[in-house]
Motif scaffolding. Sequence first.
Motif, PDB file in Angstrom:
ATOM      1  N   ALA A 110     -20.284  27.110 -18.761  1.00 47.11           N
ATOM      2  CA  ALA A 110     -21.177  26.234 -17.995  1.00 47.11           C
ATOM      3  C   ALA A 110     -20.411  25.198 -17.179  1.00 47.11           C
ATOM      4  N   LEU A 111     -19.464  24.522 -17.808  1.00 50.78           N
ATOM      5  CA  LEU A 111     -18.717  23.481 -17.097  1.00 50.78           C
ATOM      6  C   LEU A 111     -17.755  24.084 -16.078  1.00 50.78           C
ATOM      7  N   GLY A 112     -17.153  25.224 -16.421  1.00 48.46           N
ATOM      8  CA  GLY A 112     -16.277  25.914 -15.469  1.00 48.46           C
ATOM      9  C   GLY A 112     -17.034  26.400 -14.253  1.00 48.46           C
ATOM     10  N   ARG A 113     -18.232  26.924 -14.478  1.00 42.96           N
ATOM     11  CA  ARG A 113     -19.069  27.372 -13.363  1.00 42.96           C
ATOM     12  C   ARG A 113     -19.443  26.185 -12.481  1.00 42.96           C
ATOM     13  N   GLY A 114     -19.682  25.038 -13.124  1.00 41.18           N
ATOM     14  CA  GLY A 114     -20.009  23.841 -12.358  1.00 41.18           C
ATOM     15  C   GLY A 114     -18.874  23.426 -11.439  1.00 41.18           C
ATOM     16  N   VAL A 115     -17.648  23.434 -11.964  1.00 39.86           N
ATOM     17  CA  VAL A 115     -16.487  23.076 -11.124  1.00 39.86           C
ATOM     18  C   VAL A 115     -16.393  24.043  -9.947  1.00 39.86           C
ATOM     19  N   ARG A 116     -16.605  25.324 -10.215  1.00 43.09           N
ATOM     20  CA  ARG A 116     -16.541  26.328  -9.152  1.00 43.09           C
ATOM     21  C   ARG A 116     -17.637  26.100  -8.111  1.00 43.09           C
TER      22      ARG A 116
END
Length: 123
Positions: free
Chosen positions: A62-68
């Motif tokens: 979830a957080l990685g997708r947000g950064v992307r």
Amino acid sequence: MQRFTAGSRLDRLAMGLSGLCAVHCVASVVLLGLLASAGGLLGKPIIHEVGLTLAMIIGAVALGRGVRDHGLVLPAAVGVVGLATMAYAMTLHETGYEPALTIIGVLILALGHRLNMHAARRV
């Protein structure tokens, strides 16, 4: 009307998991004080290990997708601090500080997911 993306759904799931973790911690402390046998079941290390593993997997996605998607690193950084706090708390089994530190980590992680959701709305 709010539009929920796959990322915000993951953030909501992760926040729900954080809430369950906090309830588990409080229930464990209460049950340990009231019923040693029931508290022993909730206090088993496997429950903490599985919960932390799920939190790390869902948080990373979830957080990685947000950064992307939105490019802001702050929500992920806050989430990582929360996960690290939770992981550190697991090393404090016999000190009595584990539940309090875990709940602090859960709150920090939930804040990271909330920041992630707000950042996604601005894009």
